[in-house]
Design a protein around this motif. Structure first.
Motif, PDB file in Angstrom:
ATOM      1  N   ARG A 154      -6.040  -1.476  -6.539  1.00  0.00           N
ATOM      2  CA  ARG A 154      -5.887  -0.113  -6.044  1.00  0.00           C
ATOM      3  C   ARG A 154      -5.886   0.908  -7.190  1.00  0.00           C
ATOM      4  NH1 ARG A 154      -6.692   2.503  -3.476  1.00  0.00           N
ATOM      5  NH2 ARG A 154      -5.066   3.517  -2.251  1.00  0.00           N
ATOM      6  N   GLU A 166       0.827  -1.202   0.000  1.00  0.00           N
ATOM      7  CA  GLU A 166       0.000   0.000   0.000  1.00  0.00           C
ATOM      8  C   GLU A 166       0.868   1.263   0.000  1.00  0.00           C
ATOM      9  OE1 GLU A 166      -3.280   2.626   0.189  1.00  0.00           O
ATOM     10  OE2 GLU A 166      -3.074   0.536  -0.484  1.00  0.00           O
ATOM     11  N   TYR A 207      -3.083  -6.807  -6.027  1.00  0.00           N
ATOM     12  CA  TYR A 207      -3.456  -5.731  -5.102  1.00  0.00           C
ATOM     13  C   TYR A 207      -3.271  -4.372  -5.768  1.00  0.00           C
ATOM     14  CZ  TYR A 207      -3.518  -2.805  -0.912  1.00  0.00           C
ATOM     15  OH  TYR A 207      -3.824  -1.839   0.017  1.00  0.00           O
ATOM     16  N   TRP A 208      -2.145  -4.193  -6.440  1.00  0.00           N
ATOM     17  CA  TRP A 208      -1.893  -2.914  -7.119  1.00  0.00           C
ATOM     18  C   TRP A 208      -2.897  -2.660  -8.246  1.00  0.00           C
ATOM     19  CZ3 TRP A 208       4.190  -2.542  -7.689  1.00  0.00           C
ATOM     20  CH2 TRP A 208       4.736  -2.239  -6.436  1.00  0.00           C
ATOM     21  N   GLN A 237      -9.391   1.553  -8.192  1.00  0.00           N
ATOM     22  CA  GLN A 237     -10.041   2.339  -7.147  1.00  0.00           C
ATOM     23  C   GLN A 237      -9.689   3.817  -7.252  1.00  0.00           C
ATOM     24  OE1 GLN A 237      -8.775   0.478  -3.521  1.00  0.00           O
ATOM     25  NE2 GLN A 237     -10.253  -1.211  -3.661  1.00  0.00           N
ATOM     26  N   GLU A 238      -8.489   4.100  -7.742  1.00  0.00           N
ATOM     27  CA  GLU A 238      -8.014   5.474  -7.857  1.00  0.00           C
ATOM     28  C   GLU A 238      -8.359   6.094  -9.215  1.00  0.00           C
ATOM     29  OE1 GLU A 238      -6.827   7.324  -5.555  1.00  0.00           O
ATOM     30  OE2 GLU A 238      -6.576   5.804  -3.989  1.00  0.00           O
TER      31      GLU A 238
END
Length: 373
Positions: free
Chosen positions: A183, A138, A179-180, A186-187
């Motif tokens: 994310r 993260e 995970y990246w 999400q961004e």
């Protein structure tokens, strides 16, 4: 054709280098201290007009951006160092992000390898590359996100491209990349285009290629592997260990310090290895190189490619651009390098060739009708 050279940020002082090598160390120290290793060996090779720049000066990056654009470079692939939140050589990249007026497209290669003193022969590890878990993923993503959101950042099909130098070394690699990706969406990004960089024959060990859109053939590293036959590879890897064993076992005095591991390769033959290479799969992006001589770093333990000239680089680069389109079906070539001065691999002007390698690149692009308009 998007020509993207690798860009080394080690031309400014950092506390770690001061500690390891003495106050004021940058890559320029190795470059200035280089000496010929054999008759006819051209060292030192210095920047034209003694331009030993400091990358903390944003005017240097403005100059580099202007020069690169003039000769057809699309953008830079800048090395990034992250060790569980510890950053190294980060200031040039961060300054680039801050100064939007620098007209330079760029992407990032995470150089996730340990730092060693291999060029002085002891191969002592100075900084160990380590990896954290989800919290570190993260934190790393949050650090990279502003770069991905920069309008100058290089994208492929709308996704920022991120190279990873040694992906196989990363524990739980696929989980981290997944995970990246999550994310990134999400961004508000379309995702991330991951590319592995430093694997000659494909992924192995603890990961696969499924999370990667691309595999960059990092030349001349791939060509080195193809150039050496099995016997040469064996001797280079094990020969000195064997001599050390003989010396210890049978008490035979061998002055290892006077021995050289210097390796010499022919420029034309090495480029033949590049041009003979067929892409392993549809993910491969071709590479190219200007020249190579890492004796400024490694001295008698280095590798020198002999016979290289801007004229030959132009000839081979012209062919590689054509192959990128017709064999690889790609519109990108990653080139070693913009400023790897201590490895003798640079497009920047030097005191021997002047602007020759930049002129050669421009001519190669024009010959293929690919010079940016």
């Amino acid at each position: 054709m998007k020509v993207i050279p690798f860009y080394l940020p080690q031309f400014h002082e950092i506390p770690e280098n001061d500690e390891f090598w003495g106050k004021g160390f940058t890559e320029w120290v190795n470059v200035k201290n280089a000496v010929p290793q054999f008759e006819g060996h051209k060292q030192p090779v210095l920047p034209i007009d003694n331009n030993f720049y400091n990358l903390l000066d944003i005017n240097v990056m403005k100059w580099q951006a202007k020069l690169a654009k003039e000769y057809g470079v699309y953008g830079m692939c800048i090395y990034h160092y992250w060790i569980e939140g510890r950053k190294l050589l980060e200031k040039p990249l961060e300054n680039l992000l801050k100064h939007k007026e620098v007209d330079m497209k760029y992407c990032i290669s995470w150089a996730n390898h340990s730092w060693t003193d291999s060029w002085v022969g002891t191969r002592k590890t100075l900084i160990v590359q380590t990896y954290g878990g989800k919290e570190d993923w993260e934190n790393h993503f949050k650090y990279l996100l502003p770069f991905f959101q920069d309008e100058r950042y290089i994208t492929v099909k709308g996704k920022p491209i991120l190279l990873i130098f040694n992906p196989e070394d990363i524990p739980n690699l696929n989980d981290m990349l997944d995970y990246w990706q999550e994310r990134a969406t999400q961004e508000g990004l379309s995702g991330i285009s991951f590319a592995y960089q430093n694997y000659y024959y494909g992924m192995k060990k603890n990961c696969d290629e499924s999370r990667f859109d691309y595999g960059v053939e990092h030349q001349p590293a791939y060509a080195f592997a193809d150039y050496r036959n099995g016997a040469i590879r064996y001797v280079r890897e094990y020969g000195y260990k064997f001599l050390s064993f003989i010396q210890t076992k049978f008490h035979i005095k061998i002055n290892m310090n006077k021995m050289t591991r210097l390796e010499r390769m022919d420029y034309n033959r090495l480029w033949k290895c590049v041009l003979d290479r067929k892409p392993k799969n549809e993910k491969r992006i071709p590479g190219a190189f200007t020249n190579w001589d890492n004796t400024p770093r490694k001295g008698k333990n280095g590798l020198v490619v002999e016979g290289g000239t801007p004229q030959l680089f132009e000839k081979y680069m012209t062919e590689q651009i054509k192959r990128a389109k017709e064999v690889y079906h790609k519109d990108m070539i990653f080139v070693a390098a913009w400023n790897e001065w201590a490895e003798g691999s640079m497009l920047e002007p030097d005191n021997i060739n002047g602007y020759g390698y930049l002129e050669a690149l421009k001519n190669a692009l024009n010959a293929n009708g690919e010079f940016p308009k």
